[in-house]
Design an enzyme around this catalytic site. Structure first.
Site, mmCIF file in Angstrom:
data_model
loop_
_atom_site.group_PDB
_atom_site.id
_atom_site.type_symbol
_atom_site.label_atom_id
_atom_site.label_comp_id
_atom_site.label_asym_id
_atom_site.label_seq_id
_atom_site.Cartn_x
_atom_site.Cartn_y
_atom_site.Cartn_z
ATOM 1 N N ASP A 223 74.793 16.643 29.858
ATOM 2 C CA ASP A 223 75.538 16.001 30.592
ATOM 3 C C ASP A 223 76.109 16.699 31.828
ATOM 4 O O ASP A 223 76.872 17.740 31.402
ATOM 5 C CB ASP A 223 76.370 14.724 30.153
ATOM 6 C CG ASP A 223 76.850 13.593 30.831
ATOM 7 O OD1 ASP A 223 76.190 13.121 31.297
ATOM 8 O OD2 ASP A 223 78.008 13.755 30.728
ATOM 9 N N GLU A 247 72.081 17.969 33.668
ATOM 10 C CA GLU A 247 71.941 16.906 34.800
ATOM 11 C C GLU A 247 72.808 17.595 35.770
ATOM 12 O O GLU A 247 74.044 18.048 35.713
ATOM 13 C CB GLU A 247 72.810 15.785 34.170
ATOM 14 C CG GLU A 247 73.449 14.837 35.346
ATOM 15 C CD GLU A 247 74.276 13.826 34.973
ATOM 16 O OE1 GLU A 247 74.487 12.960 35.540
ATOM 17 O OE2 GLU A 247 75.182 14.072 34.125
#
Ligand code: NAG
Ligand code: NAG
Ligand code: NAG
Ligand code: NAG
Ligand code: NAG
Ligand code: NAG
Ligand code: NAG
Ligand code: NAG
Ligand code: NAG
Length: 519
Positions: A223, A247
């Site tokens: 993330d 990400e």
């Protein structure tokens, strides 16, 4: 005997470690992304009480995921990405609801008991491996969650103020600020770890190495990866010992591509291509095929390895495709692009059920009200996986070949990867008296089959194939007939022992020996 032992030794690493997969092994996979809380309920639970707007737990667990894997495996996926597994914020409901999504980390060293026990997570991992599938776990390293800009650090894994950056709001466009200041806002701030602090670096390395081993995790989705100093990642992913896909929420290839490679991560989620697919295929939309063509060229020039990029059309932060593009063929053409071009296809749960929520929290619908129906989108996804798994397991070099654009028109694009020609259009469902002519390297008069419609196309002079849209703008995937044996598609027999399902170890062994397909 000598040779026998040698080949046994060669096989050993594959047979003993189903888990801990490398980038090379992930290249061949396709991934189904789920939010653990929203995928499946235990038997007998109320199927109608989950409202995404309520931003609270709906009752999915690692156990219910494990009990419902057929739906994913029958669609041909060979890996599952689950939402974060670490303990989350424990306090009362916040103005943004409860941490049902798993991204509000408290103590990363503890599991999120909302989703089950360590045994439950281990059982999910073991069941995936038994099916020949990989487990990808979402991890949040950049930040924890708090309700204050001066939080009490005792509940977190890192408890010393020097291990955090002091609060500042992010100044977007200033990279130092994007990395050192805090995501979130003043209502729910996300305290930012100082990932240059030696204790944080070594603490995180120890933690991830333990997590991967304990749960036999095959890969990590990271993330907010671009909100961490880039040079943090090689050591972290090295300690994990598995494929890392980050990400990097950035549409720009020049920026995004810096995050792939030995200086950063194995791979990143393909936000640049996502943006181009929306531009090219969404209806209504600019339907700009040249923008897509440009993005493909830029990607080939700048990404270290386009074959590892994570290709998607939806995720937990983006609006569902159907929320801005209601035409089914627009989704189908874009979806086919993700499976047949370079990269690892990823499908966010519910896309196959036509879910249409806008952004967070409406894009986190419970899957169960769909009844896990065998919809036409589910069937398309299954066919795409079946064909891609067949190509991946074969010896035609499809997986390692790089896509090449053959033709573009204002309403269509034709490209080739390996021996497979894909022809896509953005005209949508209504029939139109138009066609796309593609000059292929195929020999004149050879027979090819569109594996989606099972219609034959004979290659004309100069390698031309023409797809016309008098029946509406459906995607076409043309494969020379002679390569379709054992594919199980369009009436061709299915290879014994192979299926639309995953084949982990066999696949790995076959591709590493470069021999013929499993049969
Ligand atoms: C959940 O959402 C529905 C509709 O938005 C609303 O009527 C209901 O009061 C909410 N329930 C809770 C517990 O917030
Ligand atoms: C960028 O952000 C950093 C960290 O907040 C700050 O120290 C620096 O002054 C900012 N640079 C500019 C040009 O604003
Ligand atoms: C299509 O995209 C290209 C490249 O991004 C851009 O130059 C062009 O202006 C766009 N055309 C339209 C009609 O939006
Ligand atoms: C969105 O999906 C819901 C649930 O399937 C459906 O009831 C609704 O009609 C859809 N909305 C639109 C605008 O298509
Ligand atoms: C987009 O999502 C919002 C919120 O979920 C919904 O109200 C709207 O009907 C959706 N639009 C379409 C076209 O599905
Ligand atoms: C879905 O339906 C198709 C077409 O009827 C069928 O071939 C396929 O086996 C079904 N898939 C599942 C998982 O039931
Ligand atoms: C389609 O276009 C061609 C060439 O413009 C024309 O000859 C033909 O009659 C058209 N067919 C239909 C069904 O409109
Ligand atoms: C033959 O194909 C090439 C592309 O492969 C194209 O540039 C050329 O125009 C074609 N020639 C004819 C006569 O169609
Ligand atoms: C594909 O390329 C990679 C290097 O990029 C190599 O390690 C791998 O063995 C190749 N796989 C096949 C099947 O040729």
């Amino acid at each position: 005997m000598q040779q026998y032992i040698q080949s046994l030794l060669l096989l050993l690493p594959f047979l003993t470690s189903v888990f801990a997969a490398t980038a090379e092994q992930w290249r061949a996979r396709s991934i189904y992304q789920i939010i653990t809380d929203r995928y499946a309920l235990p038997p007998g639970a109320d199927l109608h009480s989950c409202n995404p707007g309520n931003q609270t737990w709906c009752g999915g667990t690692w156990k219910t995921v494990r009990e419902n894997l057929d739906y994913i495996q029958n669609a041909g996926f060979t890996a599952v990405w689950i939402s974060p597994t670490s303990q989350n914020y424990q306090g009362p409901r916040t103005p943004y609801g409860d941490p049902y999504h798993g991204y509000w980390i408290a103590d990363a060293t503890k599991l999120n008991d909302r989703f089950g026990t360590a045994e439950d997570l281990q059982a999910l991992s073991a069941e995936l491996h038994r099916r020949g599938m990989y487990l990808m776990v979402d991890v949040v390293v950049n930040n924890v969650m708090s309700l204050s800009t001066h939080p009490d650090l005792s509940p977190y894994m890192f408890k010393d103020p020097s291990q955090y950056h002091p609060y500042c709001p992010i100044q977007w466009g200033n990279i130092t600020s994007e990395q050192d200041c805090w995501l979130g806002d003043l209502t729910v701030p996300l305290p930012d770890l100082n990932t240059q602090n030696a204790d944080v670096v070594s603490g995180y390395s120890t933690w991830i190495s333990g997590l991967v081993k304990e749960f036999q995790i095959d890969g990590l989705r990271i993330d907010a990866a671009k909100h961490v100093n880039m040079d943090f990642w090689p050591a972290f992913c090295g300690a994990a010992g598995v494929f890392c896909i980050g990400e990097v929420f950035d549409d720009d290839v020049g920026q995004a591509s810096q995050w792939q490679g030995p200086q950063a991560l194995d791979s990143i989620l393909n936000y640049p291509m996502y943006g181009a697919l929306v531009e090219a295929f969404a209806i209504p939309g600019s339907r700009n095929i040249s923008a897509l063509n440009n993005k493909i060229a830029q990607s080939k020039a700048m990404f270290k390895d386009t074959g590892l990029m994570g290709n998607f059309l939806e995720d937990q932060d983006l609006p569902r495709w159907a929320n801005f593009s209601v035409d089914k063929q627009s989704l189908y053409n874009a979806m086919v692009f993700n499976f047949m071009s370079d990269g690892i296809p990823i499908v966010y749960y519910g896309q196959e059920q036509g879910f249409n929520g806008s952004g967070d929290p409406w894009n986190r619908e419970p899957l169960w009200p769909s009844g896990y129906a065998n919809t036409s989108t589910y069937q398309l996804m299954s066919t795409l996986n079946m064909f891609r798994n067949f190509l991946v397991n074969g010896n035609t070099g499809w997986l390692n070949s790089s896509m090449k654009v053959l033709t573009t028109t204002p309403y269509g694009i034709g490209f080739i990867k390996g021996d497979v020609v894909t022809i896509l259009t953005n005209i949508g469902s209504p029939p139109q008296n138009v066609s796309v002519a593609v000059y292929t390297p195929f020999q004149e008069e050879i027979a090819t089959t569109d594996i989606l419609s099972c219609r034959q196309y004979v290659v004309g002079s100069n390698g031309t194939v023409v797809v016309s849209y008098e029946g509406g703008g459906a995607p076409a995937i043309l494969c020379p007939d002679e390569l379709l044996h054992n594919s199980g598609l369009c009436g061709y027999e299915q290879a014994h022992g192979s299926s639309r399902k995953a084949q982990v170890q066999m696949t790995v062994i076959v591709s590493s020996c470069n021999s013929s397909p499993v049969s």
